[in-house]
Every structure is written in structure tokens, then in C-alpha cells.
Design an enzyme around this catalytic site. Structure first.
Site, PDB file in Angstrom:
ATOM      1  N   ASP A 124      47.708  40.590  32.392  1.00 11.80           N
ATOM      2  CA  ASP A 124      46.508  40.393  31.598  1.00 11.80           C
ATOM      3  C   ASP A 124      45.799  39.140  32.127  1.00 11.80           C
ATOM      4  OD1 ASP A 124      44.629  40.567  29.520  1.00 11.80           O
ATOM      5  OD2 ASP A 124      45.807  39.215  28.282  1.00 11.80           O
ATOM      6  N   THR A 177      41.857  43.741  33.114  1.00 11.93           N
ATOM      7  CA  THR A 177      40.967  42.960  32.264  1.00 11.93           C
ATOM      8  C   THR A 177      39.853  43.843  31.732  1.00 11.93           C
ATOM      9  OG1 THR A 177      39.463  41.066  32.217  1.00 11.93           O
ATOM     10  CG2 THR A 177      39.581  42.287  34.260  1.00 11.93           C
ATOM     11  N   GLY A 178      39.244  43.385  30.678  1.00 14.11           N
ATOM     12  CA  GLY A 178      38.103  44.090  30.097  1.00 14.11           C
ATOM     13  C   GLY A 178      36.789  43.402  30.407  1.00 14.11           C
TER      14      GLY A 178
END
Length: 1026
Positions: free
Chosen positions: A389, A684-685
């Protein structure tokens, strides 16, 4: 918690103890609970409040514990061998196999019993915790286990909830309490809960005793964030939401999925290979026995009355029985103590090496590394793919308000680390400009722009839009203020660091949020009416439309003191832009450019918007909102549908940009892992531009690499989506991605732009598709599924709570510690355990092959070569310590290992104690042997040691015939008493017994060197011939 409160027990828990980790079967319909009415609830036979996390009880410990142990193939195998050793066909004593199996099982059962006893003590401590329960008009103290469904209880400040509770009243006048849910979801931030206004008065015991109501709600489940139910009181139905529920939720007390290491699975295959080798050895010996058996060997005494195993007339039976005999004899080829030794080595590696490694200790947070399982130590040394993340894992998760855009104007003069890296890659060098006098840097706020600070925003071309921006920051949130109501001393408790940073920014811009009640938010506004003037303004919060991963936005409806109704909304740019009105067209394009600039600088962005509401519009919408909130079915879905009605025609205010800096050592760590051949994926976003720039900043990619961007936003995919055929969409996406992947198949690094819910899917895809060992690392609750999907899950104890740590296999405080965890501890564990396993197989094969070759010298009879006790203790005692030492201290640098051992006190203690213990053990063994077996073969040997000195063979061999010397000797031996071995049935186990029997008949036979070793299995009566 900071206030006492009264609550009603909502559990549906029966007279039996609750077993954690199992979802209890429930009725499909809702359930009804009667408040403060034990007689009415008695009919439903709800479960008790006692909990149990133990695996065993007094009756089930032995059978269930043995069942768990014999699920291992090796233990089950040795159980069968132990049973076989009690039969007449066994060449060894039962003690040979029973003793090591018993020791292994005893150690394992003691370990299980100790762990379960700890669980029992913890259960008793919890079940006997006291709580105040309303009995009549008095509070009575009683243990949790006696609590009944429907009881009214009082929980004091800093107390724990004894069950799932409905919040009725608080000592706070506004019916509010603050709770911490770290024991449920790992989140340490305080969360607000507010009672229904109808129940605020039920505080004193005299009044609470009069409370009668009926709760209709959903069946018990393990959901932490949803609740559907109604409270019926005084013929009025009031909807219940998670805001009125205080959870204990024992259904969520489940352990993380059990994981087996790759080496352990390979070990099972190696043991199966050994089974194959054992079968071949036994088959060779059995066939040899069937061929060798013959009456021509008259000295074996194979007459007609011989037992079946040695009857030459039935060679097939001889072969089958010898097969079983040899299986028992060669059973030591399977190392029974291998699993116990490996578990001991792994446990010490975790407890002494990983947990106490100062190189992985974070002094700032006083956080050491933690190995939560000892099953996966060696797996760390085989990791080929890392899934990470970004936020809180690669970054510090210390959000700071850095830049913003208001009304199409960008503000903020700071330079981020990403921008510096971009400049360096292009050959430029940037340095921070001198800070202005108006620059402010505190926790959550690092902003420098004189145009906005200290009320200067009033001089901007559109100060009204600036006010809307600041008020949106100060009002649209769920932050809780703590401490003194002054800007210098107040602290904010927020569900995420982003929200705290936005509220801190509003404070520094002159809109100081300092107090919250269930219905109002107090803001101290500066420079609004006039420069230097401050005023306290109370905003009534009418509705809160909370943020979730589906909506990706948060909204509030508030009423100004002058009656103005406004909806403030903040969220992702893609979501906000879809809901903008045409009135925002003038700043939409400019703000989009600012969003791209901020994203390229590595900043996290949010869009802010608002909408003016009329009273009629709001009243009509609020009716639908209340209906949706009162629904017992699909409440969340209906609330989202109602929110869509009002969250439209928004006016864009601007956007915020928050910086989250990289952790120390991240670039060096990633570069080191990449040099070790490990492939790193960052999930990741963020926007694509943000993701690429952060990848550069942390050395994940560099200018020498070729970038491949695989995106679903292609013309072909969009055309397929417009047609609406799911099969066609799946086919087009598959073909598109497949073509792109062919172009970057050999690339080592990946940086994926995915949403949180897809993290586990990506991990599982690579794990199953590439068939390589994977590691996932994260710090938040949204990373749990990703960590559980990988072979190894590593949690970072960050600011997003401890849920990731609680669900992980290993926990560290900083991403940079991953280098030591993988390349030091992982590598050493893998190498050491591989050596331990090969060492085990080598010594056991050597031990068994000597027996195998000896079988050829004994006519394939199954005669054993070793003493019973020596064979029993060879693995579990005699050769155990060297294996453990290798598994703990072996390194490539032998001299360093020797130095460490010589500098350890325990080394010299062991050096002193081992011979002492060995001598004492031998003393006790010989003493017990001679006490219980005084006529043992050793004593017989001592008695006859010197009888044949000086005596010639002719004086004993007086046979008057013409036989040759060898024939005469064989004939004399044949006349001896028919003493048979209890193992093979032969007259002699080997020629080595001739001297023993011949001496009893007065016949001379030279004493052979192997006499002592061969006589161990013979028990004969001593006959004296003078």
C-alpha cells in the site's frame, strides 16, 4: 470513553457458552427484545453472556488433542509402527517406537494444555468482570456472565462494554459519549455516539426503572459498521442506527487464516518420498528373505514345526511377514522429531532474533518488530513479489495541508519532495524559497501564502467564495475537539489524518472549530465582518451523509443562524465533477488543471462544493431521508439513493492538496530489495500522474526504465461498455490487457492504480498465476484482505489503527525495516531450516542404511543392529542438540558464529553440564538394569570372561569320527540346546552367539568381537557344565 452511560443489552446470546469464530445459525426474520422485562425475554431463551475461547475442556482435551496430533502424517505413521512393534513379527521391542512417539506427543500436548489454560484464565477474567446492573431502583454490581438480554446497565468512564448495547442516556446533557473501538477494528481515534433524544432522561435509577420498550432489529452478525433496527417506546417507532449502538461483537473475535509455509509443504512431499524409499528397502529385504530361506542351512533349525515366518514350505507368507518386520525395523528412516525440532527452532528465531532485533526497533514510537506467527520465518527468505500500500506504508501518514485552489485561483508556494525529484531528473535543482512572515507550520498544516493568512483573503477578488471554502472545511467533517477551547491547546480526534488536517487548516485561516454537540457545531470566525473581529457562530447540523468507499464523498446539511440552508460536500474530483451545476463551468476547467498540478506534485486532492437549499426542498427530502433511515431492509442502499437526490446541482468552491511525505529510508529500501531480485508492486488509489511521480520519488522506477501504462480507459473498452454486454466487455478488457502485458512481461516493477477493494484480487491473481511467493504490506484496515491473500502479511503499526497489525503475520514500525526482515532474518531462517532438514534426513538415512546393509548379512531375517533404547533415543535426545544449534546459529561466516558461541555464558554451561548429565544418566541406567535384570547378558559375559584361557579346542571337541574339522565343529554346535531368538526364531541370530552357547556345553568357540552387541536380544537360562 469519557462519560458514564446507561444502556440496554441487545445480545442474543443462550444458556450455553458462546463459541467464538463460528457464526451461530439464526432465524431469517428480525428479532424482538423487551427492554427491562426479564420475564418476557425468558420465553425466547436467549443465550448467556459467558464467552469461551478455549479449544478443549476436561473431557475433550485428550481425545481432541490426540486427534489434532495424529492429523500429521508422521505421527500417524509412527502410531501404526508402534502398534506393529507389539506383534510377534516385530524385530524390536515396542519401547523402540513407543518412547519417541510418546515424548513427541507429550511435549505437544503440554504445549496445547498450557496455551489453552492461558485462554481459560483470560476467559474467566473477562466473564467475572463486574458491571452495574439495574435491579429494581438500585444499581447492583454483578459479573458479566450473569448479564441477561434486556437488562439496563451502567458503564462508567474508561470502562469496557459487557455486551452489545443500545445507548440510552449519558451524564453529558446532550446525550453524547465518546468511544474507542480499538479492540474491534484497531482504530484508536475516538468516535462519537449519541442517544435518541427520547431516552435522554432515563439516567437516574428511579427513572430508568420505569423504562419499558421494544426493540425490533436484525439478527446477530459480525458487521461492525451497519445496524438496522427500531425502538418502539410509548407507541412511537424510532429508527436506530450505528450511532446508538455500542458494540462488543464477539462474532468478530476470529483469528487470521492459518498459513503453511512453502517449505513445510515441500517437506510433506519429501517425507512421502522417504515412504517410497522405505517401501523399496522393505520390498528388497522381503524378497531376499523369501529367496534365502532354506532347510539346507541346518544350523538354523528350520524343522517342520517352525513358525510361519520362517517356514521354507510357504515362501509367500515368509515374504509378506518379513515385509512387515522390516517396516518396523526401518521405521527410523522417517524423522519423528523433525517437526518438533523445526517448531522449536522457529519459535526461538521469532522470540529471540526477530522480536529483539535492535535494527528493526523504532525508537520514536517505542515499537519493536513483532513476529505474530512462527510458521512463516523461512517464507520471508523466498519472497519474490512484494505488494505494498502507499499511504501510511511508504508514506508517514502525517497529513499536512500544503496547497489549495479557491475559485479558480491556486494558493500555496511550498515545494514538495516529488517536485524536487522531478527537477533533479530533468537536470535542474530546486531549493525551498525563503519562508514568508505569514508561513505557519504545525501538525497538520504546512502552508505558506500571504494572500490567505491573517485575514488577507478579504482582499482577494472573490472573498465570498473564500468564506464558503473555509466554512466547508470547518463544518463538513466528523472531527471531535478535545482540550481547552483555544487554538493553541485544542486537539482534534479524527477518523483519518486527512480530516484533522483540513480542520486544522480552517483554524489557521480564521475559522476555528472548537465545540460539537449532536446537533450543532461551534465555529469562532475571524475577519468576516471586519478585520480583527472574532465572533462565535453556532451552525445547526441537520443531516450528515457519511463517507464510504462507494460514495467517495461526505456531505452535511446545515442551517445558519439567519436561517440559511446549505449543503456542503467534499470528495474525490471524479465524484464531485459529475454532480456540478452549469454555474461552475467558469472555474471547472481551471480547477481541473490545478488538480493535475497538485497530483503531479504528489499531493492528495479533494474537491469542495456547496448547494443552496430552500425550506420546501429540504422538508420534502428530509421525509424521504427519515423513511430510509427507519427501514429495516436495505437501509444503506436506500440512504445512498436518497443522498443522490440532494447531492446534485453543486457549485464548485475549489480543491485542497495535502502532502504525505515518504518515510525515512524508503528509496534505499526499495532499491536494495530490487537489487535482491524482488519484484515490487505498489497498489494505490491515487491519480496516474501522482502514482508515477511518487514511484520516481521512492526509487521504484527511474529514467532508465521504460514505462508501460495499462488502463481500462481506452476507446475499445469504452465502446464495449456503452453496448452493455457483460460478456463482450470482459472479452475486450481481457484482450486489451493481454496485449499490453505482452509488451512489459519482463519488467520488474509495477505501480498499479487500483481502488482499495481490488488490492486482494491483484495479490491473489499474481499468487495463483505466477506461482511465486508473495508478501503484502500495509498499515490500514483496508489492507487486511490483501495481507491475508498473500503468502506473508506484514503490518505497519501506523496512524490508521492496529487492525493491519492484528491481522498480520509480522509487524514492523517502518517500511525500511523490511530489508532486515527479508534479507537478514528471512534468508538466515530459510538457509538454516534447509540445512536442518537435510541434516535430519542424512543422519536418519545413515542410521537406517547401516541396518539395511546388515540385513544382507543376517539372511534377511530382520535381525536388528542396534539396542532398543539407543534406537529409541537416537533422534529425540542423542542427535537433537546439534540440529537445533545449526538451526539457530549457522551462518556463512563460521568464525563469527564461533566468536558468538564462545562469548556466551550458556555455551560454557552446556559444555560443563553435558558430560555430567551423560555420566549420571549412564549411572542410573546401569543401576536400574542390574537391579531389575541381574542375569543380563553383560553379567553372563563377566562370569565367563576367563573360562577358556589356556584351554585348547581339542579338549572340548571330542568326536570320534572322520569328519573334517569344520564339519565336526558344525555338528557339535548342532547338538547344543535349541535356544531361539525371540525376534527371528532362528537358533542363532548370527555366528556371534556360538561362543555363548558353546561355553554352556563345554564346547570351545572363539569369542568374537560382536558378541556383546548380538546377545542383547537373547534371554536364556544359564546351564553350568563342569
Amino acid at each position: 470513553m469519557d462519560r458514564g452511560r446507561e444502556v440496554v443489552d441487545l445480545r442474543q446470546v443462550s444458556s450455553q457458552t458462546v463459541r467464538l469464530g463460528r457464526v451461530q445459525p439464526q432465524h431469517p426474520s428480525h428479532r424482538t427484545i423487551y427492554c427491562n422485562d426479564s420475564d418476557a425475554n425468558f420465553i425466547a431463551r436467549f443465550k448467556s453472556n459467558s464467552i469461551s475461547t478455549t479449544k478443549y475442556n476436561v473431557l475433550t482435551f485428550l481425545p481432541k488433542g490426540l486427534f489434532e496430533q495424529f492429523r500429521r502424517v508422521a505421527n500417524l505413521y509412527f502410531l501404526m509402527i508402534s502398534i506393529l512393534s507389539t506383534t510377534p513379527i516385530s524385530p524390536v521391542s515396542p519401547v523402540t517406537n513407543v518412547v519417541p512417539l510418546s515424548l513427541v506427543l507429550l511435549v505437544s500436548l503440554i504445549k496445547e494444555a498450557f496455551e489453552d489454560w492461558k485462554r481459560l484464565e483470560n476467559d474467566n477474567s473477562i466473564n467475572n468482570t463486574a458491571v452495574d446492573v439495574l435491579q429494581g431502583q438500585n444499581w447492583e454490581n454483578m459479573p458479566w456472565r450473569k448479564l441477561q438480554v434486556g437488562d439496563i446497565v451502567r458503564v462508567k468512564q474508561d470502562g469496557f462494554f459487557p455486551a452489545d448495547l443500545l445507548f440510552l442516556a449519558s451524564t453529558n446533557p446532550d446525550g453524547v459519549c465518546y468511544i474507542e473501538t480499538a479492540n474491534l477494528d484497531g482504530e484508536t481515534n475516538l468516535k462519537i455516539r449519541k442517544a435518541l433524544e427520547k431516552t435522554w432522561d432515563y439516567l437516574a435509577p428511579e427513572i430508568a426503572d420505569k423504562f419499558k420498550g421494544e426493540i425490533q432489529c436484525e439478527q446477530p452478525n459480525n458487521s461492525l459498521y451497519t445496524f438496522t433496527g427500531n425502538l418502539i417506546i410509548e407507541s412511537q417507532t424510532l429508527p436506530l442506527s450505528p450511532n446508538q449502538i455500542l458494540l462488543r461483537v464477539m462474532m468478530n473475535s476470529m483469528s487470521v487464516p492459518s498459513k503453511r509455509s512453502t517449505l513445510e509443504r515441500k517437506l510433506d512431499k519429501l517425507i512421502l518420498t522417504l515412504f517410497g524409499g522405505l517401501f523399496m528397502m522393505c520390498l528388497i529385504g522381503a524378497i531376499g528373505s523369501g529367496v534365502f530361506i532354506n532347510r539346507k542351512y541346518y544350523f538354523l533349525g528350520l524343522f517342520d514345526d517352525v513358525e510361519g515366518q520362517f517356514n521354507p514350505n510357504n515362501r509367500f507368507v515368509v515374504t509378506i511377514l518379513t515385509m512387515f518386520t522390516l517396516i518396523t525395523l526401518y521405521s527410523t528412516i522417517i524423522p519423528i522429531s523433525l517437526y518438533v525440532s523445526i517448531e522449536m527452532i522457529k519459535f526461538i528465531q521469532c522470540a529471540q532474533f526477530i522480536d529483539k532485533d535492535l535494527h528493526m526497533y523504532h525508537a520514536e514510537s517505542n515499537t519493536p518488530a513483532l513476529a505474530r506467527t512462527s510458521n512463516l520465518n523461512e517464507e520471508l527468505g523466498q519472497v519474490e513479489y512484494i505488494f505494498s500500500d502507499k499511504t501510511g506504508t511508504l508514506t508517514r501518514n502525517l497529513m499536512e495541508f500544503f496547497k489549495c485552489s479557491i475559485g479558480g485561483e491556486a494558493y500555496g508556494t511550498g515545494i514538495t519532495e516529488i517536485e524536487k525529484g522531478q527537477a533533479e531528473r530533468s537536470g535542474k535543482k530546486l531549493s525551498d524559497d525563503a519562508k514568508s512572515d505569514t508561513a505557519v507550520h504545525e501538525k497538520g498544516f504546512n502552508f505558506d501564502d500571504a494572500r490567505l493568512m491573517h485575514g488577507a483573503w478579504r482582499n482577494e477578488h472573490d472573498p465570498e467564495i473564500c468564506k464558503e471554502f473555509f466554512r466547508c472545511l470547518a463544518l463538513c467533517h466528523t472531527v471531535l475537539p478535545e482540550g481547552d477551547e483555544s487554538p493553541e491547546r485544542i486537539t482534534y480526534q479524527a477518523a483519518s489524518p486527512d480530516e484533522a488536517a483540513l480542520v486544522t487548516a480552517a483554524k489557521n485561516f480564521g475559522f476555528f472549530f472548537y465545540r460539537r454537540t449532536p446537533t450543532t457545531v461551534m465555529v469562532r470566525e475571524s475577519h468576516v465582518e471586519m478585520m480583527g473581529i472574532k465572533q462565535d457562530v453556532s451552525y445547526e447540523i441537520l443531516n450528515v451523509l457519511e463517507f464510504n468507499s462507494t460514495r467517495k464523498r461526505q456531505s452535511i446539511v446545515c442551517r445558519y443562524p439567519n436561517g440559511r440552508l446549505v449543503l456542503y460536500c467534499k470528495g474525490a474530483d471524479t465524484v464531485i465533477y459529475e454532480r456540478l451545476s452549469n454555474a461552475s463551468n467558469d472555474i471547472r476547467k481551471v480547477t481541473r488543471e490545478h488538480l493535475e498540478q497538485f497530483g503531479s506534485a504528489g499531493l492528495r486532492t479533494l474537491c469542495l462544493a456547496y448547494r443552496e437549499l430552500t425550506n420546501d426542498l429540504y422538508e420534502k427530502w428530509n421525509e424521504k431521508f427519515i423513511q430510509a433511515k427507519s427501514s429495516l431492509r436495505d437501509r444503506e442502499k436506500k440512504l445512498d439513493e436518497v443522498a443522490e437526490i440532494i447531492e446534485k446541482d453543486l457549485i464548485l468552491i475549489g480543491c485542497t492538496a495535502i502532502e504525505d511525505k515518504l518515510q525515512d529510508g524508503v528509496p534505499v529500501c526499495i532499491e536494495t530489495l530490487a537489487r535482491a531480485g524482488i519484484k515490487i508492486w505498489v497498489l494505490t488509489g491515487d491519480k496516474m500522474e501522482t502514482a508515477i511521480n511518487i514511484a520516481y520519488a521512492c526509487n521504484l522506477i527511474n529514467n532508465d526504465m521504460k514505462q508501460f501504462i495499462i488502463s481500462s480507459e481506452t476507446d475499445a473498452i469504452q465502446e464495449a461498455e456503452e453496448k452493455g454486454d457483460p460478456v463482450e466487455i470482459a472479452r475486450v478488457i481481457k484482450d486489451t490487457v493481454k496485449n499490453h502485458l505482452k509488451q512489459c512481461l519482463e519488467e520488474a516493477h509495477r505501480y498499479l492504480h487500483v481502488s482499495g477493494q481490488k488490492l486482494a484480487l491483484v495479490t491473489s491473481l499474481v499468487k495463483k498465476g505466477a506461482h511465486r511467493i508473495t508478501l503484502s504490506i500495509g498499515d490500514g484496515a483496508n489492507d487486511v484482505s490483501m495481507m491475508q491473500a498473500a503468502h506473508v502479511g506484514v503490518g505497519i503499526s501506523g496512524l490508521e489503527g492496529m487492525q493491519a497489525v492484528m491481522a498480520s503475520d509480522f509487524a514492523i514500525a517502518q517500511f525500511r525495516f523490511l530489508t532486515d526482515l527479508l534479507l537478514v532474518h528471512g534468508r538466515w531462517s530459510y538457509i538454516r531450516l534447509c540445512k536442518v532438514i537435510t541434516y535430519f534426513f542424512y543422519k536418519n538415512l545413515t542410521f537406517t542404511l547401516t541396518q539395511f546393509w546388515f540385513t544382507f548379512q543376517t539372511g534377511f531375517s530382520g535381525q536388528r543392529f542396534y539396542d532398543d533404547w539407543f534406537q529409541s533415543l537416537y533422534n529425540v535426545i542423542f542427535t537433537a542438540l546439534p540440529v537445533i544449534i545449526v538451526g539457530l546459529f549457522d551462518k556463512e561466516n563460521v568464525y563469527f558464529t564461533i566468536y558468538v558461541l564462545l562469548s556466551t555464558f550458556y555455551f560454557y554451561l552446556t559444555l560443563l553440564l553435558v558430560p555430567v548429565v551423560a555420566l549420571l544418566s549412564d549411572f542410573f541406567y546401569l543401576g536400574i538394569q542390574r537391579w531389575f535384570f541381574p542375569y543380563n547378558y553383560q553379567i553372563v559375559q563377566e562370569i565367563h570372561r576367563g573360562e577358556y584361557e589356556g584351554v585348547g579346542s581339542r579338549e572340548f571337541l571330542e568326536i570320534g569320527n572322520n569328519l573334517t574339522p569344520d564339519e565336526a565343529r558344525s555338528y557339535a554346535i548342532l547338538q547344543l540346546p535349541r535356544e531361539k531368538s525371540r525376534h527371528t526364531g532362528f537358533a542363532f541370530d548370527s555366528p556371534g552367539y556360538e561362543s555363548f552357547f558353546a561355553s554352556q556345553q563345554g564346547v570351545f568357540a572363539p569369542i568374537m568381537a560382536w558378541d556383546v552387541a548380538r546377545r542383547a536380544s537373547v534371554r536364556s537360562k544359564r546351564t553350568s557344565h563342569r
